[in-house]
Motif scaffolding. Structure first.
Motif, PDB file in Angstrom:
ATOM      1  N   ASN A  18       0.828  -1.211   0.000  1.00 60.72           N
ATOM      2  CA  ASN A  18       0.000   0.000   0.000  1.00 60.72           C
ATOM      3  C   ASN A  18       0.859   1.257   0.000  1.00 60.72           C
ATOM      4  O   ASN A  18       0.593   2.224   0.705  1.00 60.72           O
ATOM      5  CB  ASN A  18      -0.941   0.005   1.205  1.00 60.72           C
ATOM      6  CG  ASN A  18      -2.062   1.023   1.059  1.00 60.72           C
ATOM      7  OD1 ASN A  18      -2.459   1.344  -0.063  1.00 60.72           O
ATOM      8  ND2 ASN A  18      -2.563   1.520   2.171  1.00 60.72           N
ATOM      9  N   LYS A  19       1.947   1.222  -0.777  1.00 63.02           N
ATOM     10  CA  LYS A  19       2.833   2.365  -0.888  1.00 63.02           C
ATOM     11  C   LYS A  19       2.491   3.172  -2.125  1.00 63.02           C
ATOM     12  O   LYS A  19       2.027   2.641  -3.125  1.00 63.02           O
ATOM     13  CB  LYS A  19       4.292   1.902  -0.999  1.00 63.02           C
ATOM     14  CG  LYS A  19       4.938   1.517   0.309  1.00 63.02           C
ATOM     15  CD  LYS A  19       6.411   1.251   0.044  1.00 63.02           C
ATOM     16  CE  LYS A  19       7.184   1.081   1.330  1.00 63.02           C
ATOM     17  NZ  LYS A  19       8.629   0.920   1.053  1.00 63.02           N
ATOM     18  N   GLU A  20       2.762   4.458  -2.069  1.00 64.14           N
ATOM     19  CA  GLU A  20       2.565   5.291  -3.242  1.00 64.14           C
ATOM     20  C   GLU A  20       3.690   5.087  -4.249  1.00 64.14           C
ATOM     21  O   GLU A  20       3.510   5.266  -5.429  1.00 64.14           O
ATOM     22  CB  GLU A  20       2.500   6.769  -2.839  1.00 64.14           C
ATOM     23  CG  GLU A  20       1.279   7.120  -2.011  1.00 64.14           C
ATOM     24  CD  GLU A  20       1.242   8.593  -1.674  1.00 64.14           C
ATOM     25  OE1 GLU A  20       2.143   9.324  -2.113  1.00 64.14           O
ATOM     26  OE2 GLU A  20       0.312   9.003  -0.972  1.00 64.14           O
ATOM     27  N   ASN A  21       4.869   4.733  -3.767  1.00 67.73           N
ATOM     28  CA  ASN A  21       6.002   4.515  -4.658  1.00 67.73           C
ATOM     29  C   ASN A  21       7.024   3.634  -3.973  1.00 67.73           C
ATOM     30  O   ASN A  21       6.922   3.337  -2.793  1.00 67.73           O
ATOM     31  CB  ASN A  21       6.659   5.849  -5.041  1.00 67.73           C
ATOM     32  CG  ASN A  21       7.323   6.499  -3.839  1.00 67.73           C
ATOM     33  OD1 ASN A  21       8.384   6.088  -3.404  1.00 67.73           O
ATOM     34  ND2 ASN A  21       6.675   7.527  -3.287  1.00 67.73           N
ATOM     35  N   CYS A  22       7.981   3.168  -4.737  1.00 62.64           N
ATOM     36  CA  CYS A  22       9.109   2.429  -4.145  1.00 62.64           C
ATOM     37  C   CYS A  22      10.377   3.092  -4.653  1.00 62.64           C
ATOM     38  O   CYS A  22      11.265   2.438  -5.174  1.00 62.64           O
ATOM     39  CB  CYS A  22       9.050   0.949  -4.484  1.00 62.64           C
ATOM     40  SG  CYS A  22       9.069   0.589  -6.244  1.00 62.64           S
ATOM     41  N   GLY A  23      10.416   4.389  -4.533  1.00 61.21           N
ATOM     42  CA  GLY A  23      11.531   5.170  -5.057  1.00 61.21           C
ATOM     43  C   GLY A  23      12.805   4.965  -4.276  1.00 61.21           C
ATOM     44  O   GLY A  23      12.896   4.160  -3.351  1.00 61.21           O
ATOM     45  N   THR A  24      13.813   5.735  -4.638  1.00 63.09           N
ATOM     46  CA  THR A  24      15.149   5.636  -4.075  1.00 63.09           C
ATOM     47  C   THR A  24      15.187   6.185  -2.649  1.00 63.09           C
ATOM     48  O   THR A  24      14.608   7.219  -2.344  1.00 63.09           O
ATOM     49  CB  THR A  24      16.133   6.424  -4.955  1.00 63.09           C
ATOM     50  OG1 THR A  24      16.097   5.883  -6.281  1.00 63.09           O
ATOM     51  CG2 THR A  24      17.537   6.339  -4.421  1.00 63.09           C
ATOM     52  N   THR A  25      15.903   5.490  -1.781  1.00 61.15           N
ATOM     53  CA  THR A  25      16.122   5.968  -0.420  1.00 61.15           C
ATOM     54  C   THR A  25      17.526   6.548  -0.320  1.00 61.15           C
ATOM     55  O   THR A  25      18.515   5.870  -0.600  1.00 61.15           O
ATOM     56  CB  THR A  25      15.953   4.832   0.606  1.00 61.15           C
ATOM     57  OG1 THR A  25      14.614   4.336   0.547  1.00 61.15           O
ATOM     58  CG2 THR A  25      16.231   5.340   2.023  1.00 61.15           C
ATOM     59  N   VAL A  26      17.594   7.821   0.058  1.00 63.75           N
ATOM     60  CA  VAL A  26      18.859   8.541   0.172  1.00 63.75           C
ATOM     61  C   VAL A  26      19.162   8.762   1.645  1.00 63.75           C
ATOM     62  O   VAL A  26      18.312   9.247   2.393  1.00 63.75           O
ATOM     63  CB  VAL A  26      18.796   9.899  -0.562  1.00 63.75           C
ATOM     64  CG1 VAL A  26      20.117  10.650  -0.414  1.00 63.75           C
ATOM     65  CG2 VAL A  26      18.458   9.694  -2.036  1.00 63.75           C
ATOM     66  N   GLY A  27      20.366   8.415   2.054  1.00 65.50           N
ATOM     67  CA  GLY A  27      20.760   8.590   3.440  1.00 65.50           C
ATOM     68  C   GLY A  27      21.929   9.546   3.593  1.00 65.50           C
ATOM     69  O   GLY A  27      22.744   9.705   2.681  1.00 65.50           O
ATOM     70  N   PHE A  28      21.996  10.187   4.751  1.00 63.96           N
ATOM     71  CA  PHE A  28      23.132  11.053   5.095  1.00 63.96           C
ATOM     72  C   PHE A  28      23.056  11.394   6.577  1.00 63.96           C
ATOM     73  O   PHE A  28      22.037  11.141   7.222  1.00 63.96           O
ATOM     74  CB  PHE A  28      23.161  12.336   4.249  1.00 63.96           C
ATOM     75  CG  PHE A  28      21.834  13.049   4.145  1.00 63.96           C
ATOM     76  CD1 PHE A  28      21.352  13.817   5.194  1.00 63.96           C
ATOM     77  CD2 PHE A  28      21.061  12.964   2.988  1.00 63.96           C
ATOM     78  CE1 PHE A  28      20.141  14.480   5.102  1.00 63.96           C
ATOM     79  CE2 PHE A  28      19.841  13.625   2.888  1.00 63.96           C
ATOM     80  CZ  PHE A  28      19.382  14.389   3.946  1.00 63.96           C
ATOM     81  N   ASP A  29      24.134  11.949   7.086  1.00 65.80           N
ATOM     82  CA  ASP A  29      24.152  12.446   8.465  1.00 65.80           C
ATOM     83  C   ASP A  29      23.663  13.890   8.420  1.00 65.80           C
ATOM     84  O   ASP A  29      24.373  14.781   7.963  1.00 65.80           O
ATOM     85  CB  ASP A  29      25.569  12.372   9.033  1.00 65.80           C
ATOM     86  CG  ASP A  29      25.657  12.837  10.480  1.00 65.80           C
ATOM     87  OD1 ASP A  29      24.654  13.359  11.006  1.00 65.80           O
ATOM     88  OD2 ASP A  29      26.735  12.679  11.089  1.00 65.80           O
TER      89      ASP A  29
END
Length: 299
Positions: free
Chosen positions: A122-133
């Motif tokens: 039930n997600k709107e998208n499965c786009g990219t996950t970007v991480g940072f501090d």
């Protein structure tokens, strides 16, 4: 430890946290031009020692953005795992443009599986996950990334810190008092002027994250950053309260007494984030050019 081993370790951490892209800028907690050894995460993960640059690591590639001052140096220092992105050159995307295009290509490549995942979860998208501090990334860069469509941002991950086993300590060298004959005005006089400006601008509190500002305001100097006589700290000022957030090891008996005599409260350096959470319904005066993304997000 080789650069390839560091990249491998970082990707293991990225996988553990479900991160597709990890961004490593050149910054401390204050947007300073010069940074201490503790904050040289981009140098650690890339091997590039120039004073400006941003590393972007994906699941199978690594990129380094820097400007024209460092093209020759970067080419000689980066190994084959990295692609040099010559900032400002024709055809070279910015970091934000790169992330946007990467995400577009990823969604297109995995269109069917993305649609299936969206239906199942039930997600709107499965786009990219970007991480940072979020403490070491400029707020404008982080906000531009956050606004990209179909991008998920995780901003509280110091993944370099998780793999950097012999990381230098965060600097906490002794702070010293700049005498009034050199400073020109007393701490109390400066605070009064600032409080007057806070009232004139209809604000409740000033949150100062710029190290040069804090050193000037308090007539204090330090040695936490090469080439700049500043000390790691945050400062908040209201109409009747002044609080300095600083590592206690940085204060001698003399500087602590000086601050208390001038009615400056002293708190631990890292308490700033918890205290900012309490500023509900307050009008905050802040310079976003020196404030990190974690500060902005907390407010």
């Amino acid at each position: 430890m080789t650069i390839n081993k560091r990249l491998s370790d970082l990707r293991s951490e990225m996988s553990r946290h479900d991160i597709d892209i990890y961004v490593v800028p050149t910054c401390d907690f204050h947007g300073s031009e010069y940074i201490g050894d503790y904050f040289k995460t981009r140098e650690f993960i890339s091997g590039f020692t120039g004073s400006a640059g941003t590393a972007v690591i994906t699941k199978n590639k690594a990129y380094l953005w820097t400007d024209g001052r460092y093209f020759v140096q970067a080419e000689s220092q980066l190994n084959d795992s990295y692609k040099l992105m010559k900032q400002g050159e024709n055809g070279v995307p910015t970091v934000v443009q790169f992330i946007e295009e990467y995400n577009r290509e990823t969604i297109e490549k995995n269109k069917e599986s993305c649609n299936q995942l969206s239906r199942e979860k039930n997600k709107e998208n499965c786009g990219t996950t970007v991480g940072f501090d979020g403490r070491t990334i400029p707020s404008d860069l982080a906000e531009h990334i956050e606004k990209l469509p179909n991008i998920n941002v995780v901003c509280d991950l110091d993944l370099i810190g998780d793999i950097w086993k012999d990381r230098p300590e965060i600097s906490h060298k002794s702070v010293w008092i700049l005498q009034e004959q050199y400073a020109g005005e007393s701490l109390k006089e400066k605070i009064k002027k600032i409080q007057k400006e806070i009232v004139a601008n209809d604000c409740d509190i000033l949150v100062d994250t710029c190290l040069e500002n804090i050193a000037w305001t308090l007539n204090l100097r330090g040695n936490d950053v090469k080439c700049t006589p500043v000390f790691l700290s945050f400062l908040t000022i209201t109409g009747d309260n002044v609080t300095l957030y600083i590592q206690k090891q940085s204060l001698t008996a003399g500087t602590e007494s000086y601050l208390k005599e001038n009615k400056v409260n002293i708190k631990d350096y890292f308490e700033i984030y918890n205290d900012l959470k309490q500023l509900k319904d307050k009008k905050v005066w802040l310079d976003k050019s020196s404030a990190n993304y974690r500060i902005i997000e907390t407010l």
